[in-house]
Design a protein around this motif. Sequence first.
Motif, mmCIF file in Angstrom:
data_model
loop_
_atom_site.group_PDB
_atom_site.id
_atom_site.type_symbol
_atom_site.label_atom_id
_atom_site.label_comp_id
_atom_site.label_asym_id
_atom_site.label_seq_id
_atom_site.Cartn_x
_atom_site.Cartn_y
_atom_site.Cartn_z
ATOM 1 N N ALA A 183 16.067 13.631 20.166
ATOM 2 C CA ALA A 183 16.248 13.727 18.712
ATOM 3 C C ALA A 183 15.676 15.057 18.229
ATOM 4 O O ALA A 183 14.585 15.107 17.649
ATOM 5 N N PRO A 184 16.371 16.156 18.494
ATOM 6 C CA PRO A 184 15.839 17.470 18.116
ATOM 7 C C PRO A 184 15.616 17.622 16.618
ATOM 8 O O PRO A 184 14.882 18.515 16.192
ATOM 9 N N GLU A 185 16.220 16.736 15.816
ATOM 10 C CA GLU A 185 15.962 16.764 14.376
ATOM 11 C C GLU A 185 14.486 16.527 14.060
ATOM 12 O O GLU A 185 13.997 16.879 12.977
ATOM 13 N N LEU A 186 13.756 15.926 15.006
ATOM 14 C CA LEU A 186 12.342 15.621 14.790
ATOM 15 C C LEU A 186 11.417 16.741 15.268
ATOM 16 O O LEU A 186 10.197 16.601 15.180
ATOM 17 N N LYS A 187 12.000 17.826 15.753
ATOM 18 C CA LYS A 187 11.186 18.891 16.329
ATOM 19 C C LYS A 187 10.115 19.392 15.363
ATOM 20 O O LYS A 187 8.968 19.646 15.755
ATOM 21 N N ASP A 188 10.472 19.555 14.100
ATOM 22 C CA ASP A 188 9.535 20.107 13.120
ATOM 23 C C ASP A 188 9.005 19.061 12.150
ATOM 24 O O ASP A 188 8.405 19.395 11.122
ATOM 25 N N VAL A 189 9.238 17.792 12.473
ATOM 26 C CA VAL A 189 8.754 16.708 11.615
ATOM 27 C C VAL A 189 7.380 16.252 12.117
ATOM 28 O O VAL A 189 7.246 15.881 13.283
ATOM 29 N N PRO A 190 6.347 16.280 11.284
ATOM 30 C CA PRO A 190 5.041 15.786 11.726
ATOM 31 C C PRO A 190 5.090 14.276 11.935
ATOM 32 O O PRO A 190 5.500 13.525 11.051
ATOM 33 N N MET A 191 4.737 13.848 13.132
ATOM 34 C CA MET A 191 4.716 12.426 13.472
ATOM 35 C C MET A 191 3.275 12.016 13.766
ATOM 36 O O MET A 191 2.459 12.834 14.210
ATOM 37 N N LEU A 192 2.973 10.752 13.542
ATOM 38 C CA LEU A 192 1.659 10.225 13.891
ATOM 39 C C LEU A 192 1.752 9.561 15.256
ATOM 40 O O LEU A 192 2.676 8.780 15.506
ATOM 41 N N TRP A 193 0.809 9.860 16.126
ATOM 42 C CA TRP A 193 0.769 9.261 17.469
ATOM 43 C C TRP A 193 -0.506 8.446 17.608
ATOM 44 O O TRP A 193 -1.583 8.860 17.161
ATOM 45 N N ARG A 199 2.578 4.477 20.178
ATOM 46 C CA ARG A 199 3.468 4.410 19.018
ATOM 47 C C ARG A 199 3.554 5.764 18.332
ATOM 48 O O ARG A 199 2.563 6.485 18.247
ATOM 49 N N PHE A 200 4.745 6.041 17.828
ATOM 50 C CA PHE A 200 4.965 7.187 16.957
ATOM 51 C C PHE A 200 5.381 6.657 15.594
ATOM 52 O O PHE A 200 6.194 5.727 15.501
ATOM 53 N N TYR A 201 4.823 7.242 14.562
ATOM 54 C CA TYR A 201 5.143 6.867 13.193
ATOM 55 C C TYR A 201 5.767 8.086 12.520
ATOM 56 O O TYR A 201 5.123 9.128 12.362
ATOM 57 N N VAL A 202 7.033 7.947 12.150
ATOM 58 C CA VAL A 202 7.802 9.072 11.614
ATOM 59 C C VAL A 202 8.064 8.824 10.131
ATOM 60 O O VAL A 202 8.667 7.803 9.767
ATOM 61 N N PRO A 203 7.634 9.725 9.251
ATOM 62 C CA PRO A 203 7.952 9.556 7.831
ATOM 63 C C PRO A 203 9.426 9.870 7.583
ATOM 64 O O PRO A 203 9.950 10.864 8.092
ATOM 65 N N VAL A 204 10.095 9.020 6.842
ATOM 66 C CA VAL A 204 11.510 9.234 6.521
ATOM 67 C C VAL A 204 11.685 9.177 5.008
ATOM 68 O O VAL A 204 10.919 8.514 4.304
ATOM 69 N N THR A 205 12.693 9.873 4.514
ATOM 70 C CA THR A 205 12.916 9.908 3.069
ATOM 71 C C THR A 205 13.733 8.729 2.572
ATOM 72 O O THR A 205 13.678 8.396 1.389
ATOM 73 N N ASP A 228 0.841 -1.186 0.000
ATOM 74 C CA ASP A 228 0.000 0.000 0.000
ATOM 75 C C ASP A 228 0.879 1.239 0.000
ATOM 76 O O ASP A 228 2.080 1.172 0.284
ATOM 77 N N GLU A 229 0.271 2.363 -0.293
ATOM 78 C CA GLU A 229 1.024 3.618 -0.269
ATOM 79 C C GLU A 229 0.129 4.771 0.139
ATOM 80 O O GLU A 229 -1.104 4.698 0.019
ATOM 81 N N CYS A 230 0.749 5.812 0.636
ATOM 82 C CA CYS A 230 0.020 7.014 1.013
ATOM 83 C C CYS A 230 0.895 8.220 0.706
ATOM 84 O O CYS A 230 2.118 8.108 0.581
ATOM 85 N N ALA A 231 0.258 9.370 0.594
ATOM 86 C CA ALA A 231 0.976 10.576 0.187
ATOM 87 C C ALA A 231 1.616 11.305 1.357
ATOM 88 O O ALA A 231 2.561 12.063 1.173
ATOM 89 N N ASN A 232 1.108 11.074 2.577
ATOM 90 C CA ASN A 232 1.625 11.788 3.738
ATOM 91 C C ASN A 232 1.258 11.017 5.005
ATOM 92 O O ASN A 232 0.525 10.018 4.957
ATOM 93 N N ILE A 233 1.723 11.508 6.137
ATOM 94 C CA ILE A 233 1.532 10.776 7.388
ATOM 95 C C ILE A 233 0.071 10.814 7.837
ATOM 96 O O ILE A 233 -0.405 9.897 8.513
ATOM 97 N N SER A 234 -0.670 11.850 7.453
ATOM 98 C CA SER A 234 -2.084 11.915 7.800
ATOM 99 C C SER A 234 -2.868 10.817 7.089
ATOM 100 O O SER A 234 -3.717 10.151 7.688
#
Length: 246
Positions: free
Chosen positions: A137-147, A170-176, A43-49
């Motif tokens: 992990a301050p790199e995630l400060k501005d990354v939208p995560m799913l909780w 759980r947190f789900y973090v989109p990565v490139t 499956d695929e999705c365009a964004n974390i939402s």
Amino acid sequence: MTIRFTTFTSEAPKRLTKHITLQDGALVTEAGGYMTRGMYVVDECANISEFGDHIASLRTNQALSYGLPKGAEMGMVVTRAVYEALPVEQREGRIARINDHFEWPDGPGIFMIDIDPPKDASALTKSEAINLIRGVAPELKDVPMLWYPSSSSMIYADDGTEMSGLRGQRFYVPVTDAKQIPEFAEHLWVRCWAAGHGYIAISKSGSILKRTIFDKSVYQPSRLDFAAGASTGPHLIQRRGQPEVV
């Protein structure tokens, strides 16, 4: 970006998630089933939402993995023993849920962080968990995560009495670059220990186990995430709400 992952639907057993019942006023949890036969699809999705919408739609016989099958993008999943017993010409369209048959996506993917409190310890609140993750992990400060709460959280009696509040989450973090997920996990583990969030647990056999706030054993491309809600018995209901972008 297009995020790709794998959805499994079990045919045997008919339930993969935990089953929670009420017995003599206390919750009793039966472990989820081990999938011996089922179907898989990429499956695929365009964004974390959008990914959150997918999680919210999962049934109790479904689970996810954040690796992808090396062959066809849909087909049947069987046990290793069944697969290896098949003649080579009959293996097409079938895979076993083993790391030899899966790989991390070559591109965007999902870095899942599974947070569970130590045994007999209080669970973190959602805000505490968010601040802790972004603190180490301050790199995630501005990354939208799913909780989203875990499948054993937020269990209520049908009269509205809370039987189990927030436990795991759980947190789900989109990565490139999903191929770096194991490396991300290792760095997060080291930072958690450096920040004082590590502890030692003792196994039943007496072994010393290093632990921290999240489970590091899950970062294998074939590993299942039982993200669907629990199956509940009579007079119980689960109220996890909807996955939330934070």
